[in-house]
Design a protein around this motif. Structure first.
Motif, PDB file in Angstrom:
ATOM      1  N   ILE A  47     -22.320 -13.312  -5.066  1.00  0.00           N
ATOM      2  CA  ILE A  47     -22.054 -12.119  -4.257  1.00  0.00           C
ATOM      3  C   ILE A  47     -21.059 -11.206  -4.972  1.00  0.00           C
ATOM      4  N   GLN A  48     -20.151 -11.787  -5.744  1.00  0.00           N
ATOM      5  CA  GLN A  48     -19.209 -10.963  -6.496  1.00  0.00           C
ATOM      6  C   GLN A  48     -19.909 -10.209  -7.617  1.00  0.00           C
ATOM      7  N   VAL A  49     -20.934 -10.820  -8.201  1.00  0.00           N
ATOM      8  CA  VAL A  49     -21.772 -10.113  -9.177  1.00  0.00           C
ATOM      9  C   VAL A  49     -22.427  -8.911  -8.505  1.00  0.00           C
ATOM     10  N   GLN A  50     -22.961  -9.128  -7.309  1.00  0.00           N
ATOM     11  CA  GLN A  50     -23.641  -8.055  -6.592  1.00  0.00           C
ATOM     12  C   GLN A  50     -22.672  -6.947  -6.181  1.00  0.00           C
ATOM     13  N   ILE A  51     -21.458  -7.315  -5.813  1.00  0.00           N
ATOM     14  CA  ILE A  51     -20.452  -6.309  -5.446  1.00  0.00           C
ATOM     15  C   ILE A  51     -20.091  -5.453  -6.654  1.00  0.00           C
ATOM     16  N   LEU A  52     -19.880  -6.091  -7.810  1.00  0.00           N
ATOM     17  CA  LEU A  52     -19.560  -5.341  -9.027  1.00  0.00           C
ATOM     18  C   LEU A  52     -20.686  -4.368  -9.374  1.00  0.00           C
ATOM     19  N   ASP A  81     -12.913 -11.422   1.309  1.00  0.00           N
ATOM     20  CA  ASP A  81     -12.548 -12.594   0.521  1.00  0.00           C
ATOM     21  C   ASP A  81     -13.134 -12.520  -0.887  1.00  0.00           C
ATOM     22  N   ALA A  82     -14.374 -12.057  -0.975  1.00  0.00           N
ATOM     23  CA  ALA A  82     -15.033 -11.937  -2.281  1.00  0.00           C
ATOM     24  C   ALA A  82     -14.325 -10.895  -3.146  1.00  0.00           C
ATOM     25  N   ILE A  83     -13.883  -9.826  -2.514  1.00  0.00           N
ATOM     26  CA  ILE A  83     -13.208  -8.753  -3.246  1.00  0.00           C
ATOM     27  C   ILE A  83     -11.853  -9.208  -3.767  1.00  0.00           C
ATOM     28  N   LYS A  84     -11.155 -10.032  -2.996  1.00  0.00           N
ATOM     29  CA  LYS A  84      -9.831 -10.507  -3.420  1.00  0.00           C
ATOM     30  C   LYS A  84      -9.910 -11.226  -4.767  1.00  0.00           C
ATOM     31  N   THR A  85     -10.977 -12.001  -4.973  1.00  0.00           N
ATOM     32  CA  THR A  85     -11.122 -12.741  -6.227  1.00  0.00           C
ATOM     33  C   THR A  85     -11.327 -11.804  -7.406  1.00  0.00           C
ATOM     34  N   ILE A  86     -12.258 -10.864  -7.274  1.00  0.00           N
ATOM     35  CA  ILE A  86     -12.514  -9.959  -8.405  1.00  0.00           C
ATOM     36  C   ILE A  86     -11.362  -8.966  -8.588  1.00  0.00           C
ATOM     37  N   GLU A  87     -10.608  -8.737  -7.516  1.00  0.00           N
ATOM     38  CA  GLU A  87      -9.423  -7.896  -7.624  1.00  0.00           C
ATOM     39  C   GLU A  87      -8.340  -8.641  -8.413  1.00  0.00           C
ATOM     40  N   SER A  88      -8.198  -9.937  -8.143  1.00  0.00           N
ATOM     41  CA  SER A  88      -7.186 -10.747  -8.849  1.00  0.00           C
ATOM     42  C   SER A  88      -7.516 -10.881 -10.335  1.00  0.00           C
ATOM     43  N   LYS A  89      -8.785 -10.750 -10.689  1.00  0.00           N
ATOM     44  CA  LYS A  89      -9.205 -10.820 -12.086  1.00  0.00           C
ATOM     45  C   LYS A  89      -9.068  -9.479 -12.791  1.00  0.00           C
ATOM     46  N   PHE A  91     -10.776  -6.695 -11.996  1.00  0.00           N
ATOM     47  CA  PHE A  91     -12.049  -5.978 -12.082  1.00  0.00           C
ATOM     48  C   PHE A  91     -12.134  -4.819 -11.086  1.00  0.00           C
ATOM     49  N   VAL A  92     -11.341  -4.901 -10.022  1.00  0.00           N
ATOM     50  CA  VAL A  92     -11.428  -3.913  -8.940  1.00  0.00           C
ATOM     51  C   VAL A  92     -10.031  -3.463  -8.526  1.00  0.00           C
ATOM     52  N   ARG A  93      -9.921  -2.195  -8.147  1.00  0.00           N
ATOM     53  CA  ARG A  93      -8.674  -1.677  -7.581  1.00  0.00           C
ATOM     54  C   ARG A  93      -8.998  -0.923  -6.298  1.00  0.00           C
ATOM     55  N   ARG A  94      -8.011  -0.803  -5.436  1.00  0.00           N
ATOM     56  CA  ARG A  94      -8.176  -0.092  -4.165  1.00  0.00           C
ATOM     57  C   ARG A  94      -7.588   1.309  -4.268  1.00  0.00           C
ATOM     58  N   LYS A  95      -8.253   2.254  -3.612  1.00  0.00           N
ATOM     59  CA  LYS A  95      -7.764   3.629  -3.569  1.00  0.00           C
ATOM     60  C   LYS A  95      -7.607   4.012  -2.105  1.00  0.00           C
ATOM     61  N   ASP A  96      -6.375   4.316  -1.705  1.00  0.00           N
ATOM     62  CA  ASP A  96      -6.103   4.649  -0.309  1.00  0.00           C
ATOM     63  C   ASP A  96      -6.750   5.966   0.086  1.00  0.00           C
ATOM     64  N   ASP A  97      -7.186   6.028   1.333  1.00  0.00           N
ATOM     65  CA  ASP A  97      -7.759   7.245   1.903  1.00  0.00           C
ATOM     66  C   ASP A  97      -6.600   8.160   2.304  1.00  0.00           C
ATOM     67  N   LYS A  98      -6.577   9.368   1.759  1.00  0.00           N
ATOM     68  CA  LYS A  98      -5.493  10.309   2.038  1.00  0.00           C
ATOM     69  C   LYS A  98      -5.432  10.715   3.505  1.00  0.00           C
ATOM     70  N   GLU A  99      -6.581  10.696   4.175  1.00  0.00           N
ATOM     71  CA  GLU A  99      -6.634  11.120   5.575  1.00  0.00           C
ATOM     72  C   GLU A  99      -6.445   9.968   6.556  1.00  0.00           C
ATOM     73  N   ASP A 100      -6.620   8.732   6.083  1.00  0.00           N
ATOM     74  CA  ASP A 100      -6.492   7.566   6.956  1.00  0.00           C
ATOM     75  C   ASP A 100      -5.824   6.433   6.167  1.00  0.00           C
ATOM     76  N   HIS A 107     -12.814   0.599  -6.296  1.00  0.00           N
ATOM     77  CA  HIS A 107     -13.225   1.167  -7.579  1.00  0.00           C
ATOM     78  C   HIS A 107     -13.105   0.132  -8.683  1.00  0.00           C
ATOM     79  N   LEU A 108     -14.021   0.202  -9.626  1.00  0.00           N
ATOM     80  CA  LEU A 108     -13.973  -0.704 -10.772  1.00  0.00           C
ATOM     81  C   LEU A 108     -12.921  -0.230 -11.772  1.00  0.00           C
ATOM     82  N   THR A 109     -12.200  -1.167 -12.340  1.00  0.00           N
ATOM     83  CA  THR A 109     -11.301  -0.847 -13.433  1.00  0.00           C
ATOM     84  C   THR A 109     -12.146  -0.725 -14.706  1.00  0.00           C
TER      85      THR A 109
END
Length: 203
Positions: A47-52, A81-89, A91-100, A107-109
């Motif tokens: 599933i992490q492959v599919q998310i990437l 949970d799946a995102i936390k793993t690829i984030e720890s590696k 591969f992924v970063r979070r971008k906050d919503d300016k309006e919320d 987003h992929l690194t």
């Protein structure tokens, strides 16, 4: 009276629908094997492959946990949970919503993009097999598969997909497919499994 099992070979021999379902199940197994082969190289799950792969190609507005959960028919908790793993590696970063402030997009690194481009190749053996079919057979198969997905959507087996058959712009006119967005008849090969212009039907 007990219903015959789809997976009973003796029953399949005289039941075409069961043979089709069994064949689809074999195809799902092939995807599972191909996904695992790619995933294990990077210490991640299928599933992490599919998310990437999803994050590599989809627009920013759809790069949220909510959209990922709907797309892959999973709970938000499972996707998170799946995102936390690829984030720890890395591969992924979070971008906050300016309006919320409670929302964010994913987003992929640079490294994540590199890995995503490699692992998305898991589907190439399937792609090659389908491309070997005559074009008209490919188009016919697409029609049939979209119809099957639509039935599963209606029966709430999987979440409604962003495809032509589920779109407010789509209309079936006899055997013809018509798109009211472009005001044109669509050939079977022009039907989309995922359309960027998709809109839910008005309630």
């Amino acid at each position: 009276m007990r219903k015959e099992s789809t997976f009973n070979p003796e029953h399949q021999a005289t039941n075409t629908a069961s043979k089709v379902v069994a064949a689809l199940e074999r195809l799902s197994e092939a995807f599972r094997v191909l996904l695992w082969q790619e995933a294990k190289q990077y210490g991640i799950s299928p599933i992490q492959v599919q998310i990437l792969t999803y994050l590599l190609h989809y627009p920013e507005k759809l790069k949220t946990v909510t959209h990922l959960a709907a797309h892959f028919n999973m709970t938000k908790a499972t996707i998170s949970d799946a995102i936390k793993t690829i984030e720890s590696k890395g591969f992924v970063r979070r971008k906050d919503d300016k309006e919320d402030s409670r929302s964010h997009t994913l987003h992929l690194t640079r490294e994540g993009k590199t890995v995503a481009r490699r692992v998305e190749r898991f589907a190439e053996p399937m792609q090659e097999s389908v491309q070997d079919m005559p074009a008209e057979k490919q188009a016919g198969m697409l029609e049939q598969l979209l119809g099957l997905i639509q039935d599963l959507n209606k029966n709430l087996i999987i979440t409604p997909q962003r495809m032509c058959y589920n779109c407010r712009f789509y209309e079936k006119k006899g055997k013809l497919h018509y798109c009211h967005l472009v005001n044109a008849i669509l050939k079977a090969a022009e039907l989309r499994v995922e359309c960027p212009e998709f809109r839910k039907p008005a309630i």
